[in-house]
Design a protein around this motif. Structure first.
Motif, short mmCIF file in Angstrom:
data_model
loop_
_atom_site.label_atom_id
_atom_site.label_comp_id
_atom_site.label_asym_id
_atom_site.label_seq_id
_atom_site.Cartn_x
_atom_site.Cartn_y
_atom_site.Cartn_z
N ALA A 116 -5.59 -48.61 2.33
CA ALA A 116 -6.98 -48.80 2.78
C ALA A 116 -7.79 -47.52 2.60
O ALA A 116 -8.95 -47.57 2.19
CB ALA A 116 -7.00 -49.25 4.24
N VAL A 117 -7.19 -46.38 2.89
CA VAL A 117 -7.89 -45.10 2.73
C VAL A 117 -8.22 -44.88 1.25
O VAL A 117 -9.32 -44.45 0.91
CB VAL A 117 -7.06 -43.94 3.30
N LEU B 252 -8.85 -47.05 -0.86
CA LEU B 252 -9.91 -47.99 -1.25
C LEU B 252 -11.27 -47.61 -0.69
O LEU B 252 -12.26 -48.27 -0.99
CB LEU B 252 -9.54 -49.41 -0.82
N GLY B 253 -11.35 -46.59 0.14
CA GLY B 253 -12.65 -46.20 0.65
C GLY B 253 -12.65 -45.38 1.91
O GLY B 253 -13.61 -44.70 2.21
N GLY B 254 -11.60 -45.46 2.67
CA GLY B 254 -11.49 -44.60 3.85
C GLY B 254 -12.42 -44.92 4.99
O GLY B 254 -13.20 -44.08 5.41
N SER B 255 -12.34 -46.15 5.51
CA SER B 255 -13.13 -46.50 6.68
C SER B 255 -12.64 -45.69 7.88
O SER B 255 -11.55 -45.10 7.86
CB SER B 255 -12.99 -47.99 7.00
N ALA B 256 -13.45 -45.67 8.91
CA ALA B 256 -13.07 -44.93 10.12
C ALA B 256 -11.73 -45.43 10.66
O ALA B 256 -10.84 -44.63 10.97
CB ALA B 256 -14.16 -45.07 11.18
N SER B 257 -11.57 -46.74 10.74
CA SER B 257 -10.33 -47.28 11.31
C SER B 257 -9.12 -46.98 10.44
O SER B 257 -8.02 -46.76 10.95
CB SER B 257 -10.45 -48.78 11.58
N TYR C 3 -5.73 -36.43 7.71
CA TYR C 3 -6.52 -37.66 7.81
C TYR C 3 -7.36 -37.71 9.08
O TYR C 3 -8.47 -38.25 9.06
CB TYR C 3 -5.62 -38.88 7.66
N LEU C 4 -6.88 -37.13 10.16
CA LEU C 4 -7.69 -37.10 11.37
C LEU C 4 -8.89 -36.17 11.19
O LEU C 4 -9.99 -36.47 11.66
CB LEU C 4 -6.84 -36.69 12.57
N LYS C 5 -8.70 -35.07 10.47
CA LYS C 5 -9.82 -34.17 10.18
C LYS C 5 -10.83 -34.85 9.25
O LYS C 5 -12.04 -34.64 9.40
CB LYS C 5 -9.33 -32.87 9.56
N GLN C 6 -10.34 -35.66 8.33
CA GLN C 6 -11.26 -36.41 7.46
C GLN C 6 -12.10 -37.37 8.30
O GLN C 6 -13.30 -37.54 8.04
CB GLN C 6 -10.50 -37.20 6.40
N TYR C 7 -11.48 -38.00 9.28
CA TYR C 7 -12.22 -38.88 10.18
C TYR C 7 -13.36 -38.11 10.84
O TYR C 7 -14.51 -38.55 10.82
CB TYR C 7 -11.29 -39.47 11.24
N LYS D 124 1.97 -47.37 7.88
CA LYS D 124 1.48 -46.18 7.19
C LYS D 124 1.07 -46.52 5.77
O LYS D 124 0.00 -46.13 5.31
CB LYS D 124 2.56 -45.08 7.20
N ASN D 125 1.88 -47.29 5.08
CA ASN D 125 1.56 -47.67 3.70
C ASN D 125 0.31 -48.52 3.62
O ASN D 125 -0.50 -48.35 2.70
CB ASN D 125 2.75 -48.37 3.06
#
Length: 70
Positions: A17-18, A20-25, A46-50, A11-12
């Motif tokens: 990573a999110v 730093l930019g929030g890639s799909a993965s 976070y799933l809604k952001q995806y 999770k951390n």
């Protein structure tokens, strides 16, 4: 449910990573990590952001099903 050190570490890592930019993965991984930790409010966030950023992403269909179950 006992939370393993591995789950918290994952999770951390995804959270970093999110930030730093929030890639799909990273959004997908973070959402699933929060779900495994029974933190559904954060998982939904976070799933809604995806879905918002990557509506045609490879995991979008699965994420929509997960969101319905949260």
């Amino acid at each position: 449910m006992e939370v393993s050190k591995g789950e918290a570490a994952a999770k951390n890592a995804f959270l970093k990573a999110v930030k730093l930019g929030g890639s799909a993965s990273s959004l997908y991984g973070l959402g699933l990590s929060y779900r495994r930790l029974n933190k559904n409010k954060q998982a939904k966030r976070y799933l809604k952001q995806y879905i918002s950023r990557y509506p045609s992403g490879k995991d979008a269909s699965e994420i929509k099903l997960i969101l319905k179950s949260l």
